[in-house]
Design a protein around this motif. Sequence first.
Motif, PDB file in Angstrom:
ATOM      1  N   TYR B  35      34.962  43.648  36.804  1.00 37.42           N
ATOM      2  CA  TYR B  35      35.323  42.702  35.766  1.00 37.42           C
ATOM      3  C   TYR B  35      34.618  41.371  36.034  1.00 37.42           C
ATOM      4  O   TYR B  35      34.381  40.998  37.179  1.00 37.42           O
ATOM      5  CB  TYR B  35      36.831  42.420  35.767  1.00 37.42           C
ATOM      6  CG  TYR B  35      37.708  43.554  35.327  1.00 37.42           C
ATOM      7  CD1 TYR B  35      38.113  44.543  36.220  1.00 37.42           C
ATOM      8  CD2 TYR B  35      38.173  43.633  34.014  1.00 37.42           C
ATOM      9  CE1 TYR B  35      38.940  45.576  35.817  1.00 37.42           C
ATOM     10  CE2 TYR B  35      39.006  44.666  33.598  1.00 37.42           C
ATOM     11  CZ  TYR B  35      39.383  45.632  34.509  1.00 37.42           C
ATOM     12  OH  TYR B  35      40.207  46.655  34.104  1.00 37.42           O
ATOM     13  N   GLN B  37      35.364  37.333  35.299  1.00 37.82           N
ATOM     14  CA  GLN B  37      36.393  36.396  34.879  1.00 37.82           C
ATOM     15  C   GLN B  37      35.818  34.980  34.836  1.00 37.82           C
ATOM     16  O   GLN B  37      35.724  34.307  35.871  1.00 37.82           O
ATOM     17  CB  GLN B  37      37.611  36.434  35.806  1.00 37.82           C
ATOM     18  CG  GLN B  37      38.746  35.547  35.311  1.00 37.82           C
ATOM     19  CD  GLN B  37      39.983  35.591  36.181  1.00 37.82           C
ATOM     20  OE1 GLN B  37      39.938  36.000  37.339  1.00 37.82           O
ATOM     21  NE2 GLN B  37      41.122  35.197  35.619  1.00 37.82           N
ATOM     22  N   GLN B  41      39.875  31.926  31.852  1.00 40.83           N
ATOM     23  CA  GLN B  41      39.979  33.048  30.931  1.00 40.83           C
ATOM     24  C   GLN B  41      40.490  34.279  31.674  1.00 40.83           C
ATOM     25  O   GLN B  41      40.523  34.311  32.904  1.00 40.83           O
ATOM     26  CB  GLN B  41      38.610  33.379  30.308  1.00 40.83           C
ATOM     27  CG  GLN B  41      38.046  32.307  29.409  1.00 40.83           C
ATOM     28  CD  GLN B  41      36.758  32.740  28.759  1.00 40.83           C
ATOM     29  OE1 GLN B  41      36.552  33.917  28.456  1.00 40.83           O
ATOM     30  NE2 GLN B  41      35.851  31.786  28.529  1.00 40.83           N
ATOM     31  N   GLY B  42      40.870  35.290  30.910  1.00 43.30           N
ATOM     32  CA  GLY B  42      41.252  36.553  31.514  1.00 43.30           C
ATOM     33  C   GLY B  42      40.023  37.368  31.897  1.00 43.30           C
ATOM     34  O   GLY B  42      38.937  37.150  31.373  1.00 43.30           O
ATOM     35  N   PRO B  43      40.184  38.312  32.811  1.00 43.06           N
ATOM     36  CA  PRO B  43      39.056  39.174  33.199  1.00 43.06           C
ATOM     37  C   PRO B  43      38.573  40.016  32.025  1.00 43.06           C
ATOM     38  O   PRO B  43      39.354  40.420  31.158  1.00 43.06           O
ATOM     39  CB  PRO B  43      39.662  40.068  34.286  1.00 43.06           C
ATOM     40  CG  PRO B  43      40.852  39.321  34.791  1.00 43.06           C
ATOM     41  CD  PRO B  43      41.383  38.579  33.608  1.00 43.06           C
TER      42      PRO B  43
END
Lengths: 108, 115
Positions: B35, B37, B41-43
């Motif tokens: 991921y 990130q 922010q979100g992943p």
Amino acid sequence: GQQVQQSPASLVLQEGENAELQCNFSSTATRLQWFYQHPGGRLVSLFYNPSGTKHTGRLTSTTVTNERRSSLHISSSQTTDSGTYFCAIDTNTGKLTFGDGTVLTVKP
Amino acid sequence: EAGVTQSPRYAVLQEGQAVSFWCDPISGHDTLYWYQQPRDQGPQLLVYFRDEAVIDNSQLPSDRFSAVRPKGTNSTLKIQSAKQGDTATYLCASSFYSGGGAEQFFGPGTRLTVL
């Protein structure tokens, strides 16, 4: 539109107060996880909760899948609860889609 | 049981330089995820593997990013020519696939800064 919406974006509490974090998602989730991330830290799984209610310590997660919502309740908050809480869903694709998180600050 | 481990923990590059990130998943986990990130922010999923096979790399910028998991255990994510927009934390996660989905466990991440 965004698949996972979290609210509020940020929350400030006094120690001892309760917190309610919300997660709404736009597709039927086959898997939902709540995570905690301390600033600069790793994501820690709090709940793996496709449906129903789960408890661990001062945390309670409730997911109503057919209403496409989940909540995370923190009771008697502590300063160490400060950080970012993420909701993430999988719609049977094998991959998680995350919301933008709720930043929680608990003041002493 | 050891968790997911990643290295390095931090990297600082000039634009145009290359960098590799390494991930060791939890023993016995057949599925491995990378991921990205960005700050605040979100992943966002880049790529994931089941054993050594790529299952989904649709979000991986293929012109500069590559990921491999040759023996179905450890994995390497490489950025060939970094850009300032690549500044983010790169997270690795693993799970054991059980048909309907499985809980994912994350490593500590590699924080990348591209100057």
